[in-house]
Structures are given as structure tokens and as C-alpha cells.
Design an enzyme around this catalytic site. Sequence first.
Site, mmCIF file in Angstrom:
data_model
loop_
_atom_site.group_PDB
_atom_site.id
_atom_site.type_symbol
_atom_site.label_atom_id
_atom_site.label_comp_id
_atom_site.label_asym_id
_atom_site.label_seq_id
_atom_site.Cartn_x
_atom_site.Cartn_y
_atom_site.Cartn_z
ATOM 1 C CG ASP A 1 -2.647 -8.268 0.571
ATOM 2 O OD1 ASP A 1 -1.848 -8.502 1.472
ATOM 3 O OD2 ASP A 1 -3.749 -7.704 0.770
ATOM 4 C CG HIS B 1 -6.562 -5.680 2.040
ATOM 5 N ND1 HIS B 1 -5.871 -6.564 2.851
ATOM 6 C CD2 HIS B 1 -7.807 -5.569 2.571
ATOM 7 C CE1 HIS B 1 -6.656 -6.952 3.857
ATOM 8 N NE2 HIS B 1 -7.832 -6.370 3.709
ATOM 9 C CG ASP C 1 -4.572 -10.155 3.159
ATOM 10 O OD1 ASP C 1 -4.200 -9.055 3.620
ATOM 11 O OD2 ASP C 1 -4.341 -10.522 1.988
ATOM 12 C CG HIS D 1 -1.969 -1.009 1.254
ATOM 13 N ND1 HIS D 1 -2.820 -1.266 0.203
ATOM 14 C CD2 HIS D 1 -2.297 -1.897 2.232
ATOM 15 C CE1 HIS D 1 -3.636 -2.241 0.525
ATOM 16 N NE2 HIS D 1 -3.355 -2.653 1.734
HETATM 17 O O1 3YP Z 1 -3.496 -6.360 4.708
HETATM 18 C C1 3YP Z 1 -3.559 -5.175 4.504
HETATM 19 C C2 3YP Z 1 -4.020 -4.182 5.548
HETATM 20 C C3 3YP Z 1 -5.477 -3.898 5.365
HETATM 21 C C4 3YP Z 1 -6.060 -3.167 6.580
HETATM 22 C C5 3YP Z 1 -5.557 -1.773 6.779
HETATM 23 C C6 3YP Z 1 -6.650 -1.086 7.572
HETATM 24 C C7 3YP Z 1 -7.902 -1.875 7.392
HETATM 25 C C8 3YP Z 1 -7.578 -3.025 6.470
HETATM 26 N N1 3YP Z 1 -3.297 -4.731 3.283
HETATM 27 O O2 3YP Z 1 -2.901 -5.606 2.319
HETATM 28 ZN ZN ZN Z 2 -3.899 -7.291 2.771
#
Ligand code: 3YP
Ligand code: ZN
Length: 369
Positions: A180, A182, A268, A143
Site C-alpha cells: 500500500d 501509505h 493506491d 494502519h
Molecule cells: O489508504 C490509506 C488511507 C490514507 C489516508 C488517510 C488520511 C489521509 C490519507 N492508507 O493505506
Molecule cells: Zn493506502
Amino acid sequence: MTTGYLWDEIFGWHDTGSGALFPADPTAGHQPLGHHVAHPDTKRRMHELICVSGLIDHLTRIQPRTATEAELTRVHTAEHVGRIRRDSELPKGGDAGDGISPFGKGAYRIAALGAGSAIAMTEAVVDGTVDNGYALVNPAGHHALPETGMGFCIFNNVAIAARHAQAALGIERIAIVDWDVHHGNGAQAIFADDPSVLTVSLHQDRCFPPNSGLVTERGTGAGHGYNINIPMPVGTGDGGYQYAAETVIGPALEAFAPELVLVASGFDPNAMDPLARQLVTSRGFISLTETVMAAADRSAHGRLVLLQEGGYSPVYVPFCGLATIETLAGVHVLDDAILPVVGGMGGHDLEPHQKALVDQVAELIADVH
Ligand SMILES: O=C(CCC1CCCC1)NO
Ligand SMILES: [Zn+2]
């Protein structure tokens, strides 16, 4: 097949604070909890299963190293790197940049070791020390943007590895596959206008970052067409993930013909993860791994590097990681002990709405050359 593996105990010391998902704050109702969802124990348990199962004996250990500031600033601004370095010296550390990504004192050293380890594994694969490799690094990176960290990420490990491969290893065309759960917003933004890096993100539709990772986000300028998002409907299981792998990821990489394949490997999507609602089991991760291995064999002499991203089930992430690395190494040492529970649940068949989304995205591959 020689498969590289990298872990360093200090990745298990990354301090994610006393909150559960957000920093503890009684005024907002955030109660302290022994383990933040991103507590490093989940990754430590994965490492220990790799050791206890004996898989470690089939792997070639690659040494971690710390990324230099010059290597970090190929992707990040000097201001971001400097702020992380400074805040890491504070007694209570600081935050990566979004207020929900705490880190403790000394985090710069850990995060720079993670980014440098992504480089080290990439170097080992490109120079032929190993055929492919898995770097179990922490914290995650996918991210992180040039100017800030976010979503528990400090430095964008996969982007730093890609830029290093181009700048120092003579690699031009790189595919980054992010599975991932997300959205891989970081690589999408960093390489948005760059047709030398194909970015493909397979994620749960609009899970995180908010309203990010839409099919319409294709890249910009010369990079238009070289970003592909596959926002899978919530509740997708192994069948949907396998169809996405076979219908989009494999063909897109075949069309792009990368010289190196990098994977932002988050577990995840797993069926027991607290931060998403997909149903993927070790079978799904095996299918994804087989897909990127075949792609790397076709155009990159098998050169494939997986870098750890998210994954928050201390019960199931270790087994998903084990199955993934077994597949990289071409060995099987231990069955997924959780599969009898999660493998029989409903939701693993490909559903029409999942197929429709994947087929819609597959039409975008025509823009990849
Ligand atoms: O695994 C993650 C972190 C995700 C979270 C960050 C805040 C709520 C969800 N990003 O790939
Ligand atoms: Zn993630």
C-alpha cells in the site's frame, strides 16, 4: 495453480460518510461529497471487473466468515473491540479512532467479517484448499493499532491473520509485505519486538501517517532488524517499484525464509490515485506479485495470501487488482485498458535517487536471519 478469491457484498455497504476525505463540516469548509475517497464503490468495481472479465471462472471462491472476539483480541485491546461494537450500534455510527475514519451503523459486523475473511483465506491456503489467494475485504486494516483504528482502518486484518496462523495453524515464521502506498505502521508496531514476523513496507516517503515509515525504524528488542521500511521518493513509477521488489523485498524474504507470506495489498500507488503521488501501473503490481510468489515458492510451499488495503481510483484500481490476481492464478483474461494512457507517461525509468534509497535499504537485509 489454484487461487482462492473472497468478496462479500456487504463489504460494499461499509459507510464512509458524507465527507470527501474528512467528515463534512461547513465551519471548517469541508463540503459534503457524494463519494468519500474511501467509498466502497472502488472495491465493488474491482470485484465486478473480476466477474465481467471472466477471471472469476479461474478462481476458487472462499467463503467469508466473522472473526470472533477472541481472534480480534489476539491483536487488539478488548477496549478497542468493545468501543467499535458499541459505536456501531449508534444510529450514525462512529469513528475508528482518529476522527477522519468514519463508519456507519453496523460497521462492526462488516469489519469483523473482513478480519475473519483474512483468517478464512489464510486457513484455505495453509490447509492446501488453494495454493494462494486474494481476499477483497473492506474496510482496510494496515494502519490499525492494538488500541485504535486510524487511516480508514478499524481492525488490522493482516496482523489478525498472522496471529491466527501462529496460534491455530502451526505456522511460526511469517513475512508481511505491505505495498500500500501509505506506511504499514500497524504491523510494524504490532510485531515490533517479534522476530518471528518480518514486516516489510514499501510506501511513498512520509505520505501517511505523518513522518512514519522511515528507514531507521528497524523494530525493537529481539525484533530489531525484522522491520524494513522502503520509503520510495514521491513520483516513483514502475521502474523504481520493480527495483525495490528485486533488490529488497525478494532478498529479504529469501534471508528470512518464511513459512507463510501475507501481503497488505493496497493499490493506491497507482498512477491515478487521489491519495498519493506515485506512478505505478499494473506492470508494477505484476512485478511485486511475481516477487512475493517466488519468495513463497522458495520457503513457504507457495503459501501466499493477499489482503485488500487502500486504493482510491475507481478507474484504475480495478485494472491493477485484475492484473494482480491474474498473476496469482497464472492466467491472462483482459489487458489493462488504462495502460496505454499511464504506461507511456514519464517517470517509469528507475531514477538515481530512487536507486540510491533502495540500495541504502538493501544493506539492512544483513540483519535478517
Ligand atoms: O489508504 C490509506 C488511507 C490514507 C489516508 C488517510 C488520511 C489521509 C490519507 N492508507 O493505506
Ligand atoms: Zn493506502
